[in-house]
Scaffold this active site. Structure first.
Site, PDB file in Angstrom:
ATOM      1  N   CYS A  69      10.464  19.032 -37.733  1.00 30.62           N
ATOM      2  CA  CYS A  69      10.132  18.177 -36.609  1.00 30.62           C
ATOM      3  C   CYS A  69      10.860  16.860 -36.834  1.00 30.62           C
ATOM      4  O   CYS A  69      10.942  16.390 -37.966  1.00 30.62           O
ATOM      5  CB  CYS A  69       8.617  17.962 -36.581  1.00 30.62           C
ATOM      6  SG  CYS A  69       8.074  16.677 -35.487  1.00 30.62           S
TER       7      CYS A  69
ATOM      8  N   HIS B  95       5.382  17.421 -28.901  1.00 25.62           N
ATOM      9  CA  HIS B  95       6.822  17.245 -28.710  1.00 25.62           C
ATOM     10  C   HIS B  95       7.102  16.813 -27.272  1.00 25.62           C
ATOM     11  O   HIS B  95       6.463  17.286 -26.329  1.00 25.62           O
ATOM     12  CB  HIS B  95       7.570  18.528 -29.061  1.00 25.62           C
ATOM     13  CG  HIS B  95       7.483  18.847 -30.526  1.00 25.62           C
ATOM     14  ND1 HIS B  95       7.751  20.091 -31.035  1.00 25.62           N
ATOM     15  CD2 HIS B  95       7.152  18.074 -31.591  1.00 25.62           C
ATOM     16  CE1 HIS B  95       7.603  20.078 -32.356  1.00 25.62           C
ATOM     17  NE2 HIS B  95       7.225  18.856 -32.704  1.00 25.62           N
TER      18      HIS B  95
ATOM     19  N   HIS C 199      11.516  14.587 -39.570  1.00 25.45           N
ATOM     20  CA  HIS C 199      10.117  14.494 -40.005  1.00 25.45           C
ATOM     21  C   HIS C 199       9.739  15.764 -40.766  1.00 25.45           C
ATOM     22  O   HIS C 199      10.311  16.826 -40.539  1.00 25.45           O
ATOM     23  CB  HIS C 199       9.170  14.389 -38.800  1.00 25.45           C
ATOM     24  CG  HIS C 199       9.313  13.144 -38.003  1.00 25.45           C
ATOM     25  ND1 HIS C 199       8.710  12.970 -36.776  1.00 25.45           N
ATOM     26  CD2 HIS C 199       9.985  11.994 -38.236  1.00 25.45           C
ATOM     27  CE1 HIS C 199       9.000  11.781 -36.291  1.00 25.45           C
ATOM     28  NE2 HIS C 199       9.777  11.163 -37.159  1.00 25.45           N
ATOM     29  N   ASN C 200       8.743  15.649 -41.613  1.00 27.02           N
ATOM     30  CA  ASN C 200       8.074  16.826 -42.201  1.00 27.02           C
ATOM     31  C   ASN C 200       9.027  17.767 -42.929  1.00 27.02           C
ATOM     32  O   ASN C 200       9.005  18.978 -42.708  1.00 27.02           O
ATOM     33  CB  ASN C 200       7.334  17.615 -41.116  1.00 27.02           C
ATOM     34  CG  ASN C 200       6.198  16.815 -40.515  1.00 27.02           C
ATOM     35  OD1 ASN C 200       5.818  15.797 -41.061  1.00 27.02           O
ATOM     36  ND2 ASN C 200       5.670  17.271 -39.402  1.00 27.02           N
TER      37      ASN C 200
ATOM     38  N   SER D 125       6.418   2.979 -28.592  1.00 25.19           N
ATOM     39  CA  SER D 125       6.940   3.382 -29.895  1.00 25.19           C
ATOM     40  C   SER D 125       7.656   2.199 -30.535  1.00 25.19           C
ATOM     41  O   SER D 125       7.809   1.139 -29.909  1.00 25.19           O
ATOM     42  CB  SER D 125       7.922   4.553 -29.728  1.00 25.19           C
ATOM     43  OG  SER D 125       7.306   5.656 -29.098  1.00 25.19           O
TER      44      SER D 125
ATOM     45  N   HIS E  65       5.510   8.564 -39.939  1.00 27.00           N
ATOM     46  CA  HIS E  65       6.430   9.158 -38.965  1.00 27.00           C
ATOM     47  C   HIS E  65       5.864   9.117 -37.547  1.00 27.00           C
ATOM     48  O   HIS E  65       6.490   9.623 -36.617  1.00 27.00           O
ATOM     49  CB  HIS E  65       6.790  10.585 -39.359  1.00 27.00           C
ATOM     50  CG  HIS E  65       5.853  11.646 -38.853  1.00 27.00           C
ATOM     51  ND1 HIS E  65       4.487  11.521 -38.871  1.00 27.00           N
ATOM     52  CD2 HIS E  65       6.098  12.857 -38.294  1.00 27.00           C
ATOM     53  CE1 HIS E  65       3.932  12.611 -38.364  1.00 27.00           C
ATOM     54  NE2 HIS E  65       4.881  13.443 -38.000  1.00 27.00           N
TER      55      HIS E  65
ATOM     56  N   ALA F 193       2.118   7.707 -34.931  1.00 29.90           N
ATOM     57  CA  ALA F 193       0.790   7.089 -34.876  1.00 29.90           C
ATOM     58  C   ALA F 193      -0.269   7.966 -35.528  1.00 29.90           C
ATOM     59  O   ALA F 193      -1.220   7.464 -36.128  1.00 29.90           O
ATOM     60  CB  ALA F 193       0.421   6.806 -33.424  1.00 29.90           C
TER      61      ALA F 193
END
Length: 865
Positions: free
Chosen positions: A480, A585, A710-711, A768, A787, A789
């Site tokens: 992600c 997403h 991310h991740n 953001s 990464h 909220a």
């Protein structure tokens, strides 16, 4: 944890087995064998004990038995299952090689520097530097050397200039290379050449594979330990001089490696019997007695294990012009129990094909013996019933077996063991139906499960690689990530186009569950994307060079291995290339409301009132399937480790294990897929903006600001000690993202002077942030920050508390945010109140110095799956 009775034998490194209760006091010094993509040793992290457990016994159709608690997991073709979920007829995985009971070796010194007194001091130094001198019988390196000497005695050669050659099949030579390297020497690459052979007038060609070590120190070490020099046919070698002082399992290391080089594979003879496995040697008449002694010493070793051998054969062969030769042969007696004992305790080392065939032979012979045992029991019961006056017709109806067998049992006076039935398969036919994994596991069916004890003390162990670190804390494969594209459009220029823009984006960018992407491709294309990343998109016109320069890792992960991604995952991914998916997403058009650092803002190309586009998505079904695939493998191979983790949702494979390496290669490939996915969405977004605003994307300066993953887990170098020591680590950023500071070499050149852009998405009603990697991030968080909220409530709770249509209406009427999604439920799940306060999340990051505020953005249009 705590599942197995104390007598349960655990297979350890070097072909040893030990009751699990005895590991309590010594587990830190042991390595247990783990059945994964290969059968590999793993450090044991802990051993536990518990009293008063209820224990059950599971028996298979091949007669194997194990006792365990109801919750103890067993590997099956469908993954790990607790015993309580297994039933008669279910399949479980077994690994039939049992090894030999562990014994503490007698400690004695094999070699010292004095044994090399006539050698060059550099040679001695090469051995002492590798801790090979002095060499003791209890050294782990000695166990590797035993195997190498044994195999070399069968299929090796001592060459000039310190070259030591080994010959075999490529798979076997790779194992030899690993052991040579583990001793500190450098093995050569694999060599191959075509060879012509003439046997009894028949000529044939074959490919010969070989590996060599060029170290004189290594060569001298092997010779001192008993590897024969010169022509073996003329050598008077026997087993090594220290052989009789070794434990049985150490002797087996030497003998099984020799058998791996010289003994024939299990093969069918006739009438459902196997041939005797044999080894043979040719020696000149002058040294034939030494050859016979060698065979006798091997036979004596096998006899001590209860493995019977045939008489050693000795016969003359075709002599050479200058000397007479004698052929010597030793065979293993081929009755079933004897062969099972040999294959399951000694067998073949450095010969993977023969080991796999031996596993099939064990299962075949066990199956045959089980069938014969059942027929013998029927014969006894039938005879007893006849003796008691039961009419033959009733006896025949009692058993599911042919009448001729019953009649012979009743009246024929059967005195020998029954034969297997006529329809029982021959060995070669059986082998066609059985698959043996590279970890030497095979499936068998459960015959019965019964309760045996309510008050038994049980034990368990947890395995982990000796590096004590993990590929990931939680199991992650999907990359992600988020990318931001800037434009030169202002919010004023966009106003009035919001509805048209959100509709056009929603229509042209696939979203939601299931298939559908911007590009539909075959598996070959998917594999190319998995290996190459955004470079593939560039080649096919979906990117420009500048996009790659502004993407983390330039849009391609090193070490990506498409072969480690399953076919099922590739099939899921091929129709989803360029799609948002669902959940959290999204694609969001935003306006910059605040710039907190003008200098960094200028470097990033950001200014107030500017329009930017944020794309947040991952590797779709391909990543999810890859996650599922490896999660099941981890559950099968590392259940003991998983039981130690603080959350059942976490899974990990020990770093350095083959499974971890396979997973890392697959994860890197999924990362590449995710980057291409976001790149195609960005490319399509440019086209949508061109149609809506009537200008080219170049005129609107729609440039990629940055794409940050991310991740994911990445191999990185970090300082972890006060003295400045650097270590290579796996950094797994779950719920986190990379935040490298200014000057870091992995920050793109365009941003290296100010630091890596960090993009922190908030909710679709709160905006953001763009940060830069903070100076403190390397010291405090391994170069990381949050990464996003983060959620405050589950999706189920969100749908109970919010109505999607109401959320859409409020966002549009109160904040002029246009949202479009596949369903109202999706909007409800992602309602602004579901998420934490992004302002507070970013405040903490900025205060800690791990991610410094640069700019804030606010939504204008948002599309979701």
């Amino acid at each position: 944890m705590n599942c197995l009775p104390g007598g349960t034998e655990v297979l350890l490194e070097h072909g040893r087995r030990l009751p699990i209760a005895e590991l309590l006091d010594r587990f830190e010094d042991e390595r247990a064998m783990v059945a994964g993509s290969r059968l590999v040793p793993s450090k044991i992290r802990l051993a536990t004990e518990r009293e008063g457990a209820t224990v059950y016994e599971l028996e298979t159709e091949t007669g194997d038995r194990i006792r365990a608690t109801a919750d103890h997991p067993f590997e099956t073709p469908d993954g790990m299952k607790p015993l309580e979920e297994l039933s008669e007829g279910d399949e479980v995985m077994v690994q039939p090689f049992r090894g030999l009971l562990d014994e503490r070796p007698e400690e004695f010194t094999l070699l010292t520097e004095d044994d090399f007194a006539d050698e060059n001091p550099q040679l001695v130094r090469a051995l002492t530097d590798r801790d090979l001198l002095p060499l003791k019988s209890t050294d782990d390196a000695f166990n590797r050397l035993l195997k190498l000497v044994g195999f070399h005695t069968g299929d090796g050669a001592i060459g000039s200039g310190g070259q030591t050659w080994f010959y075999g099949e490529p798979e076997d030579l790779e194992s030899i290379r690993e052991d040579i390297a583990a001793l500190g020497f450098t093995p050569s690459k694999m060599y191959e050449r075509e060879r012509s052979h003439d046997i009894d007038g028949k000529t044939f060609e074959r490919t010969e594979y070989s590996v060599r070590a060029s170290s004189k120190a290594f060569q001298k070490l092997l010779v001192k330990l008993g590897a024969p020099e010169g022509r073996k046919i003329e050598s008077a070698f026997t087993t090594p001089w220290y052989f009789d002082r070794l434990t049985a399992w150490q002797q087996a290391l030497y003998a099984s490696a020799y058998f791996g080089a010289e003994m024939n594979a299990p093969a069918a003879q006739h009438d459902k019997n196997l041939y005797c496995p044999k080894v043979s040697q040719t020696r000149t008449a002058e040294v034939a007695d030494a050859g016979e002694q060698f065979m006798e010493e091997l036979a004596a070793f096998l006899d001590r294990l209860g493995i019977e051998t045939n008489e050693i054969e000795r016969f003359e062969t075709k002599s050479y012009a200058d000397h007479e030769t004698i052929r010597l042969r030793l065979g293993i007696k081929n009755d079933s129990e004897n062969l099972i004992r040999f294959f399951s305790t000694v067998g073949y080392r450095y010969n993977h094909e023969n080991r796999r065939k031996a596993i099939k032979a064990i299962q075949y012979l066990k199956t045959k013996e089980a069938v014969i045992g059942r027929r013998a029991a029927i014969a006894r019961e039938g005879k007893a019933m006849a003796d008691g006056g039961t009419p033959p017709v009733e006896i025949k109806s009692e058993f599911d077996i042919n009448e001729r067998f019953i009649e012979r049992s009743i009246w024929g006076g059967r005195s020998d063991r029954p034969r297997p039935p006529a329809d029982f398969p021959g060995f070669e036919d059986y082998c066609q139906t059985v698959s043996v994994g590279d970890d030497y596991t095979v499936t068998t069916r459960v015959r019965s499960i019964r309760k045996v004890d309510d008050e038994e003390t049980v034990y368990d162990i947890g395995v982990a690689h000796d590096a004590h670190n993990f590929v990931a804390d939680g199991f992650v494969v999907s990359n992600c990530g988020v990318r931001m594209m800037r434009t030169n459009l202002t919010y004023r220029e966009l106003q009035g186009y919001e509805e048209e823009l959100v509709d056009s984006l929603f229509t042209n960018i696939p979203s939601g569950l299931g298939g559908g992407g911007i590009v539909e491709a075959g598996v070959d294309t998917v594999e190319e994307i998995l290996e190459r990343g955004v470079d593939w998109a560039l080649e096919h016109g979906h990117a420009v060079e500048e996009d790659l320069r502004h993407c983390e890792d330039e849009g391609m992960r090193e070490g990506a291995d498409a072969s480690k991604v399953s076919q099922k995952a590739k099939d899921r991914g091929k129709n989803q290339i360029g799609s948002l998916g669902s959940g959290n997403h999204f694609l969001e058009v935003q306006r910059v409301t605040d710039v907190f650092d003008d200098e960094v803002g200028d470097a990033y190309g950001l200014e107030e009132d500017q329009i930017v586009v944020l794309i947040h998505c991952g590797s779709r079904g391909l990543g999810h399937q890859t996650c599922t695939d490896y999660l099941r493998k981890i559950e099968r191979q590392h259940q003991g480790l998983l039981n130690q983790l603080p959350d059942k949702e976490l899974a990990a494979a020990p770093a350095g294990s083959q499974l971890a390496e396979d997973y890392y290669g697959a994860m890197n490939a999924a990362i590449n897929f995710a980057w291409v996915n976001r790149q195609l969405i960005m490319h399509r977004t440019r086209k949508v903006f061109e149609r809506v605003f009537g200008r080219s994307w170049e005129e609107m300066d729609m440039r990629l600001l940055y794409d940050v993953a991310h991740n994911i887990a990445k191999k990185e170098t970090h300082v972890i000690d006060d003295d400045g020591t650097e270590r290579d680590l796996y950094v797994h950023r779950k719920g986190a993202t990379r935040a490298f500071p200014a000057g870091h070499p992995e920050v793109p050149t365009a941003y290296r002077d100010v630091g890596q852009p960090v993009i922190i998405p908030g909710s679709m009603g709160a905006g953001s942030y763009v940060l830069r990697g903070g100076e403190a991030s390397m010291d405090l968080t391994f170069g990381s920050t949050a990464h996003g909220a983060g959620r405050l409530m589950s999706r189920t709770q969100a749908k109970n508390e919010y109505w999607g249509g109401d959320v859409q209406q409020e966002l549009r009427e109160q904040q002029q945010i246009y949202v479009k999604a596949q369903s109202g439920a999706t909007v409800a799940e992602e309602a602004p109140g579901v998420y934490k306060d992004v302002d507070e999340v970013v405040r903490v990051s900025d205060a800690l110095g791990i991610g410094d505020k640069v700019a804030r953005t606010f939504p204008v249009c948002n599309i979701k799956g």
